[in-house]
Design a protein around this motif. Structure first.
Motif, short mmCIF file in Angstrom:
data_model
loop_
_atom_site.label_atom_id
_atom_site.label_comp_id
_atom_site.label_asym_id
_atom_site.label_seq_id
_atom_site.Cartn_x
_atom_site.Cartn_y
_atom_site.Cartn_z
N GLY A 183 37.44 34.46 29.58
CA GLY A 183 37.62 35.89 29.39
C GLY A 183 36.75 36.78 30.23
N GLY A 184 35.64 36.25 30.74
CA GLY A 184 34.76 37.06 31.57
C GLY A 184 34.33 38.35 30.90
N THR A 185 34.53 39.48 31.58
CA THR A 185 34.07 40.76 31.03
C THR A 185 34.80 41.15 29.74
N PHE A 186 35.97 40.56 29.51
CA PHE A 186 36.67 40.91 28.26
C PHE A 186 35.89 40.42 27.05
N LEU A 187 35.32 39.21 27.13
CA LEU A 187 34.48 38.73 26.05
C LEU A 187 33.12 39.42 26.06
N ASP A 188 32.60 39.68 27.23
CA ASP A 188 31.26 40.23 27.34
C ASP A 188 31.22 41.72 27.02
N ALA A 189 32.17 42.50 27.55
CA ALA A 189 32.11 43.96 27.43
C ALA A 189 33.17 44.53 26.49
N ALA A 190 34.42 44.13 26.65
CA ALA A 190 35.48 44.69 25.79
C ALA A 190 35.31 44.28 24.34
N GLU A 216 39.84 37.26 40.56
CA GLU A 216 38.41 37.55 40.56
C GLU A 216 37.71 36.78 39.43
N ASP A 217 36.52 36.23 39.72
CA ASP A 217 35.81 35.44 38.72
C ASP A 217 35.40 36.26 37.51
N PHE A 218 34.96 37.50 37.72
CA PHE A 218 34.38 38.27 36.61
C PHE A 218 35.38 38.61 35.53
N SER A 219 36.68 38.60 35.86
CA SER A 219 37.71 38.88 34.87
C SER A 219 39.02 38.24 35.30
N PRO A 220 39.64 37.47 34.43
CA PRO A 220 40.92 36.84 34.81
C PRO A 220 42.08 37.83 34.86
N TYR A 221 41.86 39.06 34.35
CA TYR A 221 42.93 40.06 34.33
C TYR A 221 42.44 41.37 34.92
N ARG A 222 43.29 41.97 35.74
CA ARG A 222 42.98 43.28 36.30
C ARG A 222 42.99 44.33 35.20
N SER A 223 43.92 44.22 34.29
CA SER A 223 43.95 45.10 33.12
C SER A 223 44.55 44.35 31.95
N HIS A 237 46.63 50.94 20.01
CA HIS A 237 46.76 50.38 21.35
C HIS A 237 45.41 50.46 22.05
N PHE A 238 44.97 49.32 22.61
CA PHE A 238 43.71 49.26 23.36
C PHE A 238 44.01 48.83 24.78
N SER A 239 43.53 49.62 25.74
CA SER A 239 43.67 49.31 27.16
C SER A 239 42.30 49.08 27.77
N TYR A 240 42.21 48.04 28.60
CA TYR A 240 40.94 47.70 29.24
C TYR A 240 41.17 47.48 30.72
N TRP A 241 40.45 48.26 31.55
CA TRP A 241 40.55 48.16 33.01
C TRP A 241 39.14 48.01 33.56
N PRO A 242 38.70 46.78 33.84
CA PRO A 242 37.29 46.55 34.20
C PRO A 242 36.94 46.81 35.65
N SER A 243 37.90 47.25 36.46
CA SER A 243 37.59 47.52 37.86
C SER A 243 38.28 48.80 38.32
N GLY A 244 38.28 49.80 37.46
CA GLY A 244 39.02 51.01 37.75
C GLY A 244 38.19 52.27 37.66
N HIS A 245 38.84 53.39 37.88
CA HIS A 245 38.25 54.71 37.77
C HIS A 245 39.24 55.60 37.03
N GLU A 246 38.74 56.43 36.12
CA GLU A 246 39.57 57.45 35.48
C GLU A 246 39.12 58.78 36.08
N MET A 247 39.93 59.33 36.96
CA MET A 247 39.49 60.42 37.82
C MET A 247 39.56 61.81 37.19
#
Length: 354
Positions: A183-190, A216-223, A237-247
C-alpha cells in the motif's frame, strides 16, 4: 503531579517533529530517561537536545528494555518494525505508545491487537487524527444532529509526495520511498483519513474502491477512490491523490451533507469549521490545529493514572488498518465490495455504537 518515566525507541522525524514538541509541553507529566536509535548520529543529536547522558542512550532497544526505571516506551520506528518492537516492549512489562499503523500487514496486526491483554499492559496507538480537535468537533456535530440526519460526505486528500522526496521531510526517508509493506503511502498516510472518518461516523459496513495503478514504489496507485457504507446508513466517498496538486480554493476538503444543512472543513490546518444551514444561518467554529500529538500523550498519562480510558486502543487501530487492507483488496479485485466492521468487534474496541 507524578511524572511518568519515558523511554524512546526511534529518534527520527516522528520523534523529533511530532512527539518531542508534545512532550516538551507536558514536562509535569513525562520525563525522558532513556533514548534508543540504531543510528548513532541521530541518537547523539536527540540526546544533546534533551541533555540525556551517554549511559542512558542505546543502539539496542532490547538492552534498554532491561531497565527497571521505565514506565512507558514511545515507539517511533519504521512501519515494518512496529509489531516486533511493540511486542518486545509489552513482553518486558512496559506500557507502550506506538506510532500508527500498529503493524505492516494483517497477520501482524491481528497479533498486535492482542498484545495489551496478553501482557497486561496499556498500549496507545498514536493516531493523532483521532485526537485532533477538528475531528472531535466534527464527530460531535454529527452526533448532535446539528445539520439534521447526515446523508453523505466527501473527503478529498491531495498531497505531492514526489515534490518532497529530496528534502528533509517524511517523504525524504528511504523506507517511505521504497516501502517494504503493501500500500505504500496509502497505509502510511491515508490511514489517517480512514481513522478520521471512522472516528466521525462509526463502524463501516461495506466498502468498494477503484484506483489508477502506477509503477512508482511509494504508491501502487496514482489515485484511490473508495465508497463507504457505514452501519448508521451514512454513505461517504474518500479520494486520495498522493502525487497531485489542488490548485483552486476553496479546497474540496471534508464536506458533510445533512437534511438541514452542511458542514465544511477545507483542510485540517485551517482552524475553522464552517456550518451552513438551509434556513440561511451559518456558524464558524474555531479550533487549534495539530493538537492531536499533545492530546494523545495527555490522554495516555491520564489513562495510566486511572483517570480516563485510552482513546485509541490496539483494537480500534486494528479496525482502521483492516479497512485500509480491505480497500486495497477491493482495488486489486476490480472494485469488489468488501465487508469491514462488525458491530460486536467495534463495540469491544470503542464502546456501544452511537
Amino acid at each position: 503531579m507524578e511524572q511518568l518515566r519515558l523511554a524512546v525507541i526511534g529518534t527520527g522525524l516522528a520523534w523529533e517533529r511530532l512527539h518531542l514538541p508534545a512532550i516538551e509541553q507536558l514536562q509535569n507529566e513525562y520525563r525522558v530517561v532513556a533514548l534508543c536509535d540504531e543510528n548513532p548520529g541521530k541518537l547523539d543529536q536527540a540526546a544533546a537536545r534533551l541533555g540525556i547522558p551517554q549511559q542512558d542512550t542505546y543502539t539496542d532497544f532490547k538492552e534498554m528494555l532491561n531497565r527497571d526505571d521505565i514506565d512507558v516506551v514511545d515507539v517511533a520506528v519504521p512501519i515494518p518494525l512496529n509489531y516486533e518492537v511493540a511486542a518486545a516492549c509489552a513482553k518486558a512489562g512496559k506500557h507502550v505508545i506506538l506510532e500508527k499503523p500498529l503493524a505492516p500487514n494483517m497477520r501482524e496486526a491481528k497479533k498486535a491487537r492482542d498484545l495489551a491483554k496478553k501482557h497486561d499492559v496499556q498500549i496507545m496507538i498514536a493516531e493523532n487524527y483521532r485526537y485532533n480537535d477538528e475531528n472531535n468537533i466534527l464527530r460531535d456535530l454529527v452526533e448532535q444532529k446539528r445539520i439534521g440526519e447526515v446523508i453523505y460526505f466527501v473527503r478529498n486528500d491531495v498531497a505531492c509526495f514526489p515534490c518532497n522526496m529530496s528534502g528533509d521531510t517524511f517523504a525524504g526517508t528511504e523506507w517511505r520511498q521504497h516501502p517494504e509493506f503493501e500500500g505504500g503511502t496509502f497505509l502510511d498516510a491515508a490511514l489517517h483519513d480512514i481513522a478520521a472518518v471512522r472516528h466521525i461516523f462509526g463502524p463501516v459496513d461495506r466498502v468498494t474502491a477503484f484506483g489508477v495503478p502506477q509503477s512508482e514504489d511509494f504508491s501502487p496507485y496514482r489515485s484511490i477512490h473508495a465508497n463507504m457504507l457505514f452501519m448508521n446508513g451514512v454513505i461517504g466517498h474518500f479520494s486520495y491523490w498522493p502525487s497531485g496538486h489542488e490548485m483552486q480554493r476553496p479546497l474540496i476538503g471534508t464536506r458533510i451533507f445533512g437534511t438541514e444543512g452542511m458542514i465544511y472543513l477545507e483542510e485540517r490546518s485551517s482552524g475553522i469549521i464552517n456550518v451552513a444551514m438551509k434556513d440561511g444561518s451559518s456558524e464558524q467554529i474555531p479550533y487549534q490545529p495539530d493538537r492531536g500529538y499533545y492530546n494523545e500523550f495527555l490522554n495516555f498519562y491520564r489513562a495510566l493514572r486511572g483517570e480516563e480510558a485510552v482513546g485509541v486502543t490496539p483494537e480500534m487501530e486494528f479496525g482502521d488498518v483492516r479497512m485500509v487492507f480491505e480497500i486495497l483488496d477491493s482495488l486489486e479485485s476490480g472494485g469488489r465490495v468488501k465487508a469491514v466492521d462488525d458491530a460486536r468487534s467495534f463495540e469491544q474496541a470503542s464502546g456501544p455504537i452511537r
